[in-house]
Motif scaffolding. Structure first.
Motif, PDB file in Angstrom:
ATOM      1  N   UNK A  61       0.694   4.374  -5.474  1.00  0.00           N
ATOM      2  CA  UNK A  61       0.009   3.553  -4.461  1.00  0.00           C
ATOM      3  C   UNK A  61      -0.291   4.382  -3.211  1.00  0.00           C
ATOM      4  N   UNK A  62       0.659   5.222  -2.810  1.00  0.00           N
ATOM      5  CA  UNK A  62       0.456   6.042  -1.611  1.00  0.00           C
ATOM      6  C   UNK A  62      -0.622   7.101  -1.859  1.00  0.00           C
ATOM      7  N   UNK A  63      -0.571   7.735  -3.029  1.00  0.00           N
ATOM      8  CA  UNK A  63      -1.579   8.751  -3.372  1.00  0.00           C
ATOM      9  C   UNK A  63      -2.976   8.122  -3.421  1.00  0.00           C
ATOM     10  N   UNK A  64      -3.090   6.972  -4.067  1.00  0.00           N
ATOM     11  CA  UNK A  64      -4.381   6.280  -4.150  1.00  0.00           C
ATOM     12  C   UNK A  64      -4.919   5.956  -2.759  1.00  0.00           C
ATOM     13  N   UNK A  65      -4.030   5.482  -1.892  1.00  0.00           N
ATOM     14  CA  UNK A  65      -4.457   5.081  -0.552  1.00  0.00           C
ATOM     15  C   UNK A  65      -5.006   6.269   0.228  1.00  0.00           C
ATOM     16  N   UNK A 100      -6.926   8.500  -0.597  1.00  0.00           N
ATOM     17  CA  UNK A 100      -8.348   8.741  -0.836  1.00  0.00           C
ATOM     18  C   UNK A 100      -9.231   7.721  -0.123  1.00  0.00           C
ATOM     19  N   UNK A 101      -8.614   6.678   0.408  1.00  0.00           N
ATOM     20  CA  UNK A 101      -9.416   5.584   0.954  1.00  0.00           C
ATOM     21  C   UNK A 101      -9.267   5.347   2.433  1.00  0.00           C
ATOM     22  N   UNK A 102      -8.074   5.546   2.984  1.00  0.00           N
ATOM     23  CA  UNK A 102      -7.823   5.062   4.345  1.00  0.00           C
ATOM     24  C   UNK A 102      -7.709   6.232   5.327  1.00  0.00           C
ATOM     25  N   UNK A 103      -7.936   5.962   6.631  1.00  0.00           N
ATOM     26  CA  UNK A 103      -7.734   6.995   7.642  1.00  0.00           C
ATOM     27  C   UNK A 103      -6.281   7.475   7.660  1.00  0.00           C
ATOM     28  N   UNK A 104      -6.070   8.685   8.158  1.00  0.00           N
ATOM     29  CA  UNK A 104      -4.745   9.309   8.103  1.00  0.00           C
ATOM     30  C   UNK A 104      -3.659   8.433   8.715  1.00  0.00           C
ATOM     31  N   UNK A 105      -3.910   7.871   9.908  1.00  0.00           N
ATOM     32  CA  UNK A 105      -2.852   7.107  10.583  1.00  0.00           C
ATOM     33  C   UNK A 105      -2.431   5.903   9.735  1.00  0.00           C
ATOM     34  N   UNK A 106      -3.424   5.266   9.099  1.00  0.00           N
ATOM     35  CA  UNK A 106      -3.109   4.108   8.264  1.00  0.00           C
ATOM     36  C   UNK A 106      -2.357   4.539   7.002  1.00  0.00           C
ATOM     37  N   UNK A 107      -2.766   5.655   6.435  1.00  0.00           N
ATOM     38  CA  UNK A 107      -2.085   6.178   5.260  1.00  0.00           C
ATOM     39  C   UNK A 107      -0.639   6.553   5.554  1.00  0.00           C
ATOM     40  N   UNK A 108      -0.427   7.147   6.712  1.00  0.00           N
ATOM     41  CA  UNK A 108       0.933   7.531   7.103  1.00  0.00           C
ATOM     42  C   UNK A 108       1.800   6.290   7.301  1.00  0.00           C
ATOM     43  N   UNK A 109       1.200   5.243   7.879  1.00  0.00           N
ATOM     44  CA  UNK A 109       1.933   3.985   8.078  1.00  0.00           C
ATOM     45  C   UNK A 109       2.305   3.385   6.724  1.00  0.00           C
ATOM     46  N   UNK A 110       1.345   3.356   5.798  1.00  0.00           N
ATOM     47  CA  UNK A 110       1.610   2.816   4.460  1.00  0.00           C
ATOM     48  C   UNK A 110       2.714   3.626   3.773  1.00  0.00           C
ATOM     49  N   UNK A 111       2.617   4.949   3.863  1.00  0.00           N
ATOM     50  CA  UNK A 111       3.620   5.810   3.234  1.00  0.00           C
ATOM     51  C   UNK A 111       5.012   5.490   3.787  1.00  0.00           C
ATOM     52  N   UNK A 112       5.089   5.333   5.117  1.00  0.00           N
ATOM     53  CA  UNK A 112       6.385   5.040   5.739  1.00  0.00           C
ATOM     54  C   UNK A 112       6.968   3.720   5.224  1.00  0.00           C
ATOM     55  N   UNK A 113       6.106   2.696   5.103  1.00  0.00           N
ATOM     56  CA  UNK A 113       6.577   1.398   4.612  1.00  0.00           C
ATOM     57  C   UNK A 113       7.017   1.478   3.153  1.00  0.00           C
ATOM     58  N   UNK A 114       6.231   2.183   2.334  1.00  0.00           N
ATOM     59  CA  UNK A 114       6.603   2.318   0.922  1.00  0.00           C
ATOM     60  C   UNK A 114       7.907   3.103   0.798  1.00  0.00           C
TER      61      UNK A 114
END
Ligand code: HXC
Length: 257
Positions: free
Chosen positions: A209-213, A215-229
């Motif tokens: 899920x983090x890898x897929x994201x 490719x789609x989201x801006x870095x700050x949002x991706x980092x936030x998602x990664x932290x939550x996961x």
């Protein structure tokens, strides 16, 4: 075997899907799409499965969408829910998927490989997006995923010229994860898949899920998602087991939850 155009098999925690339309070099007609999506989503719903391998034959992974089936279609046949919309469900599955590619992966075949998380290629593999030659363009992600995989200029050259590339070039430009001798492809794919499938399932889902994201989201949002996961995995049994096993210097026994 409940499917018309594929063969399905379970080996330990790995689900195998083999495209089986040899008379058409595994061209992806609507039945293949339906069968592949049904098999992949069934594996995805099965907690006994930690990785999926998709492969074809020695001659062809898949030579593209079925041109004879597509030929008579009109634009309206691609309205929402029609056409090739079901392919989206394949790209959305949460279980890691390995494409084991020998021979032709052209058009929709190349696009199918790019919907997978890892592309293992035989030295016989050939990739390309020849749609332009037929008067169309890639339709299930080819332009979008190719650019993200290999960059604009290499992707544009392939999509605009329709040129086919061999496994060595595909590896050099970053389209494939690894190239292996054709005779070893299936064993290598199984070894890789078994290794992945042995890993704790919640962490595999989170990693994909983090890898897929990314490719789609801006870095700050991706980092936030990664932290939550990352944080959410500390509420899994497998995290406690994985770290306890490290401390106790023993192999972990994951329960995949
Ligand atoms: C339907 C296909 C096919 C295809 C091969 N066949 N590719 N049928 N759709 N995409 C059939 C041939 O018609 C033939 O059957 C049999 O498979 C063997 O193929 P040959 O052409 O005889 O083999 P060979 O000479 O070795 O050439 C292999 C090849 C060539 C270079 C891969 O078949 C080829 O160029 N195929 C088309 C590749 C392509 O353009 N793909 C993109 C499709 S568009 P018969 O019965 O006739 O002998 C696309 C859009 C995706 O993918 C968009 C959304 C999904």
């Amino acid at each position: 075997n409940a499917y018309e155009t594929i063969r399905v098999e379970t080996r330990g925690r790995v689900g195998w899907i083999t495209l089986d339309r040899p008379e058409a070099l595994n061209a992806l007609n609507r039945q293949v799409m339906r069968d592949l999506v049904a098999a992949a989503t069934a594996f995805d719903a099965d907690e006994g499965i930690g990785a999926i391998v998709v492969t074809g034959s020695e001659r062809a992974f898949a030579a593209g969408a079925d041109i004879k089936e597509m030929e008579g279609l009109r634009g309206r046949d691609f309205a929402v829910g029609g056409g090739f919309d079901q392919w989206r469900a394949f790209a959305d599955i949460r279980t890691p998927v390995i494409a084991a590619v020998a021979g032709y992966a052209l058009g929709g075949g190349c696009e199918l490989a790019m919907m997978c998380d890892v592309i293992l290629a035989a030295d016989s593999a050939k990739f390309g997006q020849p749609e332009i030659t037929l008067g169309v363009i890639p339709g299930i992600g080819g332009t979008q995923r190719l650019i993200r995989a290999i960059g604009y200029y290499k992707a544009a050259e392939l999509v605009l010229s329709g040129r086919t590339i061999d496994a060595a070039e595909a590896e050099r430009i970053g389209l494939v994860s690894r190239v292996v001798p054709a005779a070893e492809l299936l064993d290598e794919a199984d070894a890789l898949a078994q290794g992945i499938a042995a890993k704790p399932l919640p962490a595999l889902y989170a990693a994909k899920a983090a890898l897929d994201a990314a490719l789609e989201v801006p870095l700050a949002e991706g980092l936030r998602l990664e932290k939550h996961l990352f944080a959410s995995l500390f509420d899994t049994e497998d995290q406690k087991e994985g770290m306890a096993a490290f401390r106790e210097k023993r192999p972990p026994e994951f329960r995949h939850r």
